[in-house]
Design an enzyme around this catalytic site. Structure first.
Site, PDB file in Angstrom:
ATOM      1  CG  HIS A  75     -12.631  30.232  98.968  1.00 57.28           C
ATOM      2  ND1 HIS A  75     -12.431  29.722  97.721  1.00 57.28           N
ATOM      3  CD2 HIS A  75     -13.561  31.197  98.823  1.00 57.28           C
ATOM      4  CE1 HIS A  75     -13.215  30.334  96.857  1.00 57.28           C
ATOM      5  NE2 HIS A  75     -13.914  31.255  97.490  1.00 57.28           N
ATOM      6  CG  ASP A  77     -12.046  25.721  98.381  1.00 58.30           C
ATOM      7  OD1 ASP A  77     -11.976  26.881  98.838  1.00 58.30           O
ATOM      8  OD2 ASP A  77     -13.096  25.059  98.391  1.00 58.30           O
ATOM      9  CG  ASP A 108     -14.963  32.327  93.609  1.00 62.31           C
ATOM     10  OD1 ASP A 108     -14.643  32.523  94.795  1.00 62.31           O
ATOM     11  OD2 ASP A 108     -15.929  31.627  93.286  1.00 62.31           O
ATOM     12  CD  GLU A 142     -17.089  29.756  99.450  1.00 61.30           C
ATOM     13  OE1 GLU A 142     -18.188  30.281  99.672  1.00 61.30           O
ATOM     14  OE2 GLU A 142     -16.736  29.429  98.308  1.00 61.30           O
ATOM     15  CD  GLU A 143     -15.918  28.038  95.149  1.00 66.14           C
ATOM     16  OE1 GLU A 143     -17.132  27.792  95.130  1.00 66.14           O
ATOM     17  OE2 GLU A 143     -15.435  29.104  94.757  1.00 66.14           O
ATOM     18  CD  GLU A 171     -16.053  34.140  98.287  1.00 60.41           C
ATOM     19  OE1 GLU A 171     -15.860  34.168  97.051  1.00 60.41           O
ATOM     20  OE2 GLU A 171     -16.046  33.092  98.956  1.00 60.41           O
ATOM     21  CG  HIS A 367     -17.854  29.142  90.035  1.00 57.78           C
ATOM     22  ND1 HIS A 367     -18.736  28.424  90.821  1.00 57.78           N
ATOM     23  CD2 HIS A 367     -17.048  29.786  90.907  1.00 57.78           C
ATOM     24  CE1 HIS A 367     -18.454  28.631  92.102  1.00 57.78           C
ATOM     25  NE2 HIS A 367     -17.437  29.464  92.172  1.00 57.78           N
TER      26      HIS A 367
HETATM   27 ZN   LIG Z   1     -15.478  32.164  96.413  1.00 55.97          ZN
END
Ligand SMILES: [Zn+2]
Length: 399
Positions: A75, A77, A108, A142-143, A171, A367
């Site tokens: 992903h 995003d 990520d 995805e997030e 990932e 994150h």
């Molecule tokens: Zn991820």
């Protein structure tokens, strides 16, 4: 200036500069598309939208026509940066400091995408066209709620008779160093909401009321005890956590009419969602029967299950797992742990289509403020992916 497709650092820098916070595409998929088209991939954009949700852009690209079909999934995003002033450099500037690139999505998982794109470029430079087919499924959701991302693209691909032999998800999987851990499966996840109905009344006249909390407490205890199991060969034990208990009663002299609790179960391969639901409802029924009091009506309870379950899965594909583990060992000298730990990812959707494993960067800063990837890690992951691609297609790569 066009980006050199075999350079993961240049690719990642350009990707981070696209502020693609879910659901914004922000040029990130355009960039992936441009790089893949340089390699003669046939690229499709597959936007989807669910009522009341923002439109989500996705990308599916494929090269080659027959032979074994390898899918890479990921992903573009990213989660929001949070307090931008807390970052040591702006979150979408891709500043390199102390040998690491800082930016939202560095691990990520724009780093994983950059590494795969560069690995593919190097693999083709070394070996020429691959004897088979390589595809990429890159989502922008995805997030977020994950409604219009990988799941929808896979449905579209099934409808168009596209099938895969194996999938690698990029990932971040490593706890401390690249090479620690390959994820070969995940526990299942299911959520239930228990409601016990009673009769409201005055606390001084309990015989005129029926307190639902009296039954809720032993029913919740029955969910937690005894434990669901002791784990299995590939999985840690199943676990049930009560995440909230709600009565919503502001008065101290009123017996409430209703009590609720929500619980989530992470379950191993001793269960399916169906057998788990049966076990939990059996425990609740037994506890409710035991909680019944003479002179009162039987306990009136119900449980409402979440509409979407993640079933447990584990990948047994020896070629896929073995080729990846060997590539990790060759590049890093480490023997990766084959793990089923952690939360859910889009692998939960892909496993219904083909065997799937996950391997990427180190997850420690994902994150967080100052998310970052050491450039050496990015290079290591690229080398691993390159060996994996060559190995999976049966090419001797002696680089
Ligand atoms: Zn991820």
């Amino acid at each position: 200036m066009p980006i050199k497709p075999s350079d993961p650092i240049a690719l990642l820098s350009a990707l981070i500069r696209c502020p693609s916070v879910t659901p914004d595409e922000a040029g990130a998929l355009d960039l992936v598309q441009a790089v893949l088209e340089q390699h003669a991939f046939d690229v499709k954009r597959l936007p989807f939208q669910t009522d009341g949700q923002p439109r989500i852009d996705n990308l599916y690209a494929t090269v080659g026509t027959d032979g074994p079909h390898l899918l890479f999934a990921g992903h573009t995003d990213v989660v929001p940066p949070g307090d931008e002033n807390a970052w040591s450099s702006p979150p979408f500037d891709a500043v390199i400091r102390d040998g690491a690139m800082v930016g939202r999505g560095a691990v990520d998982m724009k780093g994983g995408i950059a590494a795969f794109l560069a690995a593919y470029a190097r693999c083709v430079e070394t070996n020429g066209p691959l004897p088979g087919r390589v595809s990429l499924l890159i989502t922008g959701d995805e997030e977020g709620p994950a409604l219009d991302g990988t799941l929808r693209v896979l449905q579209w691909l099934s409808e168009h008779n596209v099938h895969f032999d194996a999938c690698l998800v990029g990932e971040p999987t490593n706890p401390n160093a690249v090479g620690d851990m390959i994820k070969i499966g995940r526990r299942g996840s299911h959520t239930g909401r228990l409601t016990v109905h009673g009769t409201q009344g005055h606390v001084a006249y309990p015989h005129l009321a029926d307190n639902p909390i009296r039954a809720l407490v032993p029913m919740l205890d029955a969910l937690m005890n005894p434990p669901l199991d002791e784990g299995s060969e590939r999985f840690q034990p199943s676990n049930l956590e009560i995440t909230t208990i709600d009565v919503g009663n502001p008065a101290t002299n009123v017996i409430p009419a209703e009590a609720n609790a929500v619980f989530n179960v992470r379950f191993d391969d001793r269960w399916s969602a169906a057998t788990l639901v049966a076990e939990i409802e059996k425990r609740l029924a037994t506890a409710a029967a035991n909680a019944a009091r003479p002179g009162y009506a039987p306990i009136d309870w119900s449980v409402k299950w979440a509409p979407r379950v993640s079933e447990v899965f584990v990948t047994h594909d020896e070629k896929l797992v073995g080729t990846l583990a060997k590539a990790v060992e060759t590049v890093t000298g480490r023997t990766p742990e084959l793990s089923t730990s952690g939360g859910t990812s889009d692998a939960r959707f892909i496993k219904d289509h083909c065997p799937v494993v996950e391997f990427g960067l180190v997850g420690q800063t994902m994150h967080k403020i100052d998310e970052q990837v050491p450039l050496a890690d990015l290079e290591r992951l690229t080398a691993i992916y390159e060996r994996f691609i060559a190995g999976w297609f049966g090419l001797e790569s002696d680089r």
